[in-house]
Enzyme design. Structure first.
Site, short mmCIF file in Angstrom:
data_model
loop_
_atom_site.label_atom_id
_atom_site.label_comp_id
_atom_site.label_asym_id
_atom_site.label_seq_id
_atom_site.Cartn_x
_atom_site.Cartn_y
_atom_site.Cartn_z
CG HIS A 274 -1.93 -1.12 1.20
ND1 HIS A 274 -3.10 -1.10 0.46
CD2 HIS A 274 -1.91 -2.32 1.82
CE1 HIS A 274 -3.75 -2.24 0.64
NE2 HIS A 274 -3.06 -3.00 1.45
CG ASN B 200 -7.87 -4.61 0.62
OD1 ASN B 200 -7.08 -3.67 0.67
ND2 ASN B 200 -7.54 -5.85 0.94
#
Length: 484
Positions: free
Chosen positions: A54, A127
Site C-alpha cells: 500500500h 480493501n
C-alpha cells in the site's frame, strides 16, 4: 512589518542560504558550515521507508454520521445515536506497487479509515474487495514477495504470481474478482469499500454478534478497461490521486453509505462456509445489509507527508464495542500493522497529529525515538502504583468467546475454494465474462511454464467448466483430463 527571517532547525537566523561557506571563492567547502550540513543531512532523511504494501496512496479528511440506531448490537460510543458525527481520515491505495507506481494498475485498493472517537481512535483497515487472496497470515510475506520485483531482473514476475496463486487455490475467489471489471476502478470515488474480515460487535449488556462491514459508494460504480487504464498510466500515473483531490477542492465531496451484515454468534458453527475465512463472503440473502451511517470526505490534506504518508492504520486500533474474530488473517494483522508502523514511522507514531487521538491519552509508555510531547512529565511511570495513576476499566475488556482444541498448525476445516468463484463467474453477463476470460489469458500468457498455466486452468474449471475451458482455449492449451 515584522521581518520573516529564515532560521535553522534550532531557530537561529540564517545569514546566507544561497552560498555555502568555502575557503576562498573556489573552496574547498568548510565543515564548519553547520547550516549546509544540517540542510544536506535533513534532505537525506526526508523519505521515511515506504510502506511494504500500500505504498502509493491518497487521503482526505471527513466525517462519519450515524443514520440508523445500532445500539442493540454495539456499545461503541461513536455509533451511539442517530445524527452523531465523528471526524475521520481516509487513505486509499494500491497494494503491490512502489510509491511512484501508476494509480490505474490492476490491483486491489486499500480502503483505510481512522475514526477519531471520544473513546480513542478506531481504525477500519480494509480493501475495495470483500475477500482476500489468502486466509492465514503465515502466507502473507510469501504472497507479497510474488507481487514485488524479481531479485535478479528487478522486474515484475508473472511466473511467481501465477505459481503462487495456482498452488494456493484459496486465492481463486479474489483473483477472479481482480481479473473482472472491478479490478481497475475508474476513480477512488467510484468504488465500494469493505472491512473484509469478520469482526464482533458487543452491546452494553455484553451480548455479541459477528459482523462484516460494507461501504457503498454514492457516486456509483465505475471501472476502467485494461486498455484505457494502460493509456492513463502512461499519461498521468497519478490520475486517481489528482481526481480525489480535485473533486474535494471543487466541493464535490465523495460519500459512502456504511452497512453491516450481522450473524448471530451460534450461526458460525453451522454456516455452509467458515464465516472467519476471509477468502469467502456471506450471502446477503442469508444476512442482509443493515444501514449504519454515512461517510463524507470534505477536506484535503494541507501537507501530504504529514497527513497521508505519516498516517498509520491498524485493525488492532479498536474501541469498546468492537472486537476481533478468530479470522487467522486478521489475527496476524493485529500484530503486523502496529509493528510495521513502529519500524516505518517510529515508536511514537500514535502521537503524531494525524494519528493522535482526540481524547486524552493516558498510559505508561515513555521515551523512544522522536518523543515530541512532554513524555508524561514527572507523573508516575509504572502500574500498579499508589500515586493515583490511570487504571484499567474492566467493563471495556474485549468480549470473550470460547476456544477449544489442540495447539497445532492446522488449516481451516472448510476447503471449498470453487463454489464462490464459480458463482461470481456465473453472475456476470456474457460481455463481462468475455472481458474476464481475456484478462486472465493476457495475464497468464507471459508465464514460462505450461505446468503453472494448466494448474490454474484446473482451478478455473473446477469453479465453472466453461470458465476453465475458455481460458485454456485462449492460451492454446487443453483442460487437463484429470481435472475433468
Amino acid at each position: 512589518m515584522t521581518k520573516n527571517n529564515l532560521t535553522t532547525s534550532w531557530g537561529a537566523p540564517v545569514g546566507d542560504n544561497q552560498n555555502s561557506m568555502t575557503a576562498g571563492s573556489r573552496g574547498p567547502t568548510l565543515i564548519q558550515d553547520v547550516h549546509l550540513l544540517e540542510k544536506l543531512a535533513h534532505f537525506n532523511r526526508e523519505r521515511i521507508p515506504e510502506r511494504v504494501v500500500h505504498a502509493k496512496g491518497a487521503g482526505a479528511h471527513g466525517y462519519f454520521e450515524v443514520t440508523n440506531d445500532v445500539t442493540k448490537y454495539t456499545k461503541a460510543a461513536f455509533l451511539s445515536e442517530v445524527g452523531k458525527r465523528t471526524p475521520m481520515f481516509a487513505r486509499f491505495s494500491t497494494v503491490a506497487g512502489e510509491a511512484g507506481s501508476a494509480d490505474t494498475v490492476r490491483d486491489p485498493r486499500g480502503f483505510a479509515l481512522k475514526f477519531y472517537t471520544e473513546e480513542g481512535n478506531y481504525d477500519l483497515v480494509g480493501n475495495n474487495t470483500p475477500i482476500f487472496f489468502i486466509r492465514d497470515a503465515i502466507k502473507f510475506p510469501d504472497f507479497i514477495h510474488t507481487q514485488k520485483r524479481h531479485p535478479q531482473t528487478h522486474l515484475k514476475n508473472p511466473n511467481a504470481v501465477w505459481d503462487f496463486w495456482s498452488l494456493s487455490p484459496e486465492s481463486l475467489h479474489q483473483v477472479t474478482y481482480l481479473m473482472g471489471d472491478r479490478g481497475i476502478p475508474a476513480t477512488l470515488r467510484h468504488m465500494h469499500g469493505f472491512g473484509s474480515h469478520t469482526f464482533k460487535w458487543t452491546n452494553a449488556e455484553g451480548d455479541g454478534v459477528w459482523i462484516k462491514y460494507h461501504f457503498k459508494t454514492e457516486q456509483g460504480i465505475k471501472n476502467l478497461t485494461q486498455e484505457v487504464a494502460d493509456k492513463i498510466a502512461g499519461e498521468n500515473p497519478d490520475y486517481h490521486t489528482e481526481d480525489l483531490f480535485n473533486a474535494i477542492e471543487n466541493g464535490d465531496f465523495p460519500a459512502w453509505k456504511m452497512y453491516v451484515q450481522i450473524m448471530p454468534l451460534e450461526d458460525a458453527n453451522t454456516y455452509r462456509f467458515d464465516p472467519f475465512d476471509v477468502t469467502k463472503t456471506w450471502s446477503q440473502k442469508d444476512y442482509p445489509l443493515i444501514e449504519v451511517g454515512r461517510m463524507v470526505l470534505d477536506r484535503n490534506p494541507e501537507n501530504y507527508f504529514a497527513e497521508v504518508e505519516q498516517a498509520t492504520f491498524s485493525p488492532g486500533t479498536l474501541v469498546p464495542g468492537v472486537d476481533v474474530s478468530p479470522d487467522k488473517m486478521l489475527q496476524g494483522r493485529l500484530f503486523a500493522y502496529h509493528d510495521a508502523h513502529r519500524y516505518r514511522v517510529g515508536a511514537n507514531h500514535q502521537a503524531l497529529p494525524i494519528n493522535r487521538a482526540r481524547n486524552e491519552v493516558k498510559n505508561y509508555q515513555r521515551d523512544g525515538a522522536m518523543r515530541f510531547d512532554d513524555n508524561g512529565g514527572s507523573s508516575v511511570y509504572y502500574e500498579p502504583n499508589s500515586y493515583g495513576g490511570p487504571t484499567e476499566s474492566p467493563e471495556n475488556k474485549q468480549a470473550a468467546y470460547p476456544v477449544s482444541g489442540v495447539a497445532d498448525s492446522v488449516a481451516y476445516d472448510h476447503n471449498d475454494h470453487y463454489t464462490q468463484p464459480g458463482d461470481l463467474y456465473r453472475l456476470q453477463s456474457e460481455e463481462e465474462r468475455e472481458r474476464l476470460v481475456q484478462t486472465f489469458v493476457n495475464a497468464m500468457k507471459p508465464v514460462e511454464k505450461d505446468e503453472i498455466k494448466l494448474r490454474q486452468i484446473g482451478h478455473l474449471y473446477k469453479a465453472d467448466p466453461e470458465f476453465g475451458t475458455r481460458v485454456a482455449e485462449g492460451l492454446g492449451l487443453q483442460v487437463p483430463e484429470e481435472v475433468k
